[in-house]
Design a protein around this motif. Sequence first.
Motif, short mmCIF file in Angstrom:
data_model
loop_
_atom_site.label_atom_id
_atom_site.label_comp_id
_atom_site.label_asym_id
_atom_site.label_seq_id
_atom_site.Cartn_x
_atom_site.Cartn_y
_atom_site.Cartn_z
N ASP A 75 0.85 -1.19 0.00
CA ASP A 75 0.00 0.00 0.00
C ASP A 75 0.88 1.24 0.00
N TRP A 76 0.25 2.41 -0.25
CA TRP A 76 1.03 3.64 -0.36
C TRP A 76 1.63 4.07 0.96
N SER A 77 0.96 3.76 2.06
CA SER A 77 1.51 4.13 3.36
C SER A 77 2.84 3.45 3.61
N SER A 78 2.92 2.15 3.34
CA SER A 78 4.18 1.43 3.55
C SER A 78 5.22 1.83 2.49
N PHE A 79 4.76 2.18 1.27
CA PHE A 79 5.70 2.64 0.26
C PHE A 79 6.40 3.91 0.73
N TRP A 80 5.63 4.90 1.17
CA TRP A 80 6.24 6.18 1.56
C TRP A 80 7.09 6.03 2.81
N ARG A 81 6.72 5.09 3.67
CA ARG A 81 7.57 4.86 4.84
C ARG A 81 8.92 4.30 4.41
N GLU A 82 8.92 3.31 3.51
CA GLU A 82 10.17 2.75 3.04
C GLU A 82 10.98 3.78 2.24
N ALA A 83 10.29 4.61 1.46
CA ALA A 83 10.98 5.64 0.69
C ALA A 83 11.68 6.62 1.62
N TRP A 84 11.04 6.98 2.72
CA TRP A 84 11.66 7.89 3.67
C TRP A 84 12.83 7.22 4.40
N LEU A 85 12.69 5.94 4.72
CA LEU A 85 13.74 5.24 5.44
C LEU A 85 14.98 5.03 4.58
N ASP A 86 14.83 5.03 3.26
CA ASP A 86 15.97 4.81 2.36
C ASP A 86 16.82 6.07 2.30
#
Length: 496
Positions: free
Chosen positions: A58-69
């Motif tokens: 989902d987009w919530s987990s996508f943006w979390r991973e994008a920020w963590l990278d």
Amino acid sequence: MPETSAARRLPATPIILLTGSFFLLAALYLVGMRLNLAATTPLWLDETWSGMIATRPDWSSFWREAWLDCNPPLYYLLLTGWVTLFGDSNLMLRLPSILFVPVAALLPLLWRPRTLGRTGAWTWAALLFLWPPNLGIMVDARGYGLMMMLSTASCLTVAHLLERLTLRWAMLWVGLGTLMFLTHYYAAVLILGQILVLLYRHRLSLARMWPAIIVATPGLGWFAYHLPRLADYARDDVAWYDPTSLSRAMLNLAFVLGAQNIVALFAVIALVIVATIHMRRRQSAILSSGSDLLPLTAVIGFAIAILVSLFQPSLTDRYLVPLVPSAMLGLTLLIQRTPRPVHAALGMAFAFMVPVLNPTLMRTELGNRTIYGYEQGSDFIRAERPDRVLFLWDSPSAKIMDRASLAAIGGYFLTRAGMDLPVEPLVVDRRADPNTILRAHAINGRPALIWLYNAHYRSAAKDHPPTLQDDPSWHCNRGTRTDIVGSIACVKRADQ
């Protein structure tokens, strides 16, 4: 440098037709070989990370991973849309990069600067496509192919701005700069080089273009949001980059110029010498038009990148891809200043092409990179049907990683194959013995383990290399490895 009408109407002699046919066939071969390698070469760690982020549920987990990278999100965003349509097989993950590079090479032909003749545009396009490190850029599920395309478009935009300063072109330039910055933060060194060259060309008139800065708002906003996370990666106990030295800087320069092999190195050196001698004899100007300033953006950007890396180790050669289009234009301008530009262009193209026509060399280069991966180990584990997986990324960066991210990256290949196994990530101190820790976590059931290491960068494997393969209670697959870099995948034997 503008061409004469005679140069524009170069006759289609048999030699030219034969040479053109050879380059066309070679280009088709290179693309076909890259497609084959993209489909058959295992992913390395960074590509696996791209696939993991792009396949979040989902987009919530996508943006979390994008920020963590540690990278900005634009490439991951595009890749997410791509894999949603076409899946995340190795070929599909890499295909966007294979497409981006030819598009970058086509841009000088479709959008030629007024001061660059047709022959010059073809030379520039050929050098962009044949640039030797493109092998790794195209067969890589990372954002460098996208960066090549965007930086080429930015280079062409600055060429127009150097000839005529208008708000419309300035807004396009800032927009492309924002997209580059949202692809990789090191694009900032090219942007700074472009700003300085534009200031030199237009002086204070450049200030009248200030409304174009509004276009940069998304990039600046994301950077401010991402900055706290980037500070984690900049910590001395986390960073994995080599310190910048004179030899390292020279290797970085060779990367930008495509002079990574002995043939291309001598070709570049010979081109510089011949063009310099010819210009001195004819007493011709080095710069004959505004767009001739463009290669200086690469020179300035390279100097800034090296200075930054001296104070904060953060540079590897791939990060300098934004400078390549301007550098290839510089080689093109040197070619045009030789006594026989057509022969010089063909010679440079052959020098760039010959090493990458060797399929064995191509496979070896990509194979050296995939040593730092565990796709083959994951396939081994999947066939053994364990009840859980222990995942150890033996890196100084692991200590700042989210545990859910490590579990997702460790189980990526198993999940892609439809195997739902719990993954337990482990983080060890570099002074600890991972062999002992992994055994301690594997006392119940029939677990599997994946241990990825690179002893160059303060990993525990430097002092405690894997010994599990010598333990009869474990069935292990070492895959392709060296004594320093590699991975081991093991499954506890059922009778233990």
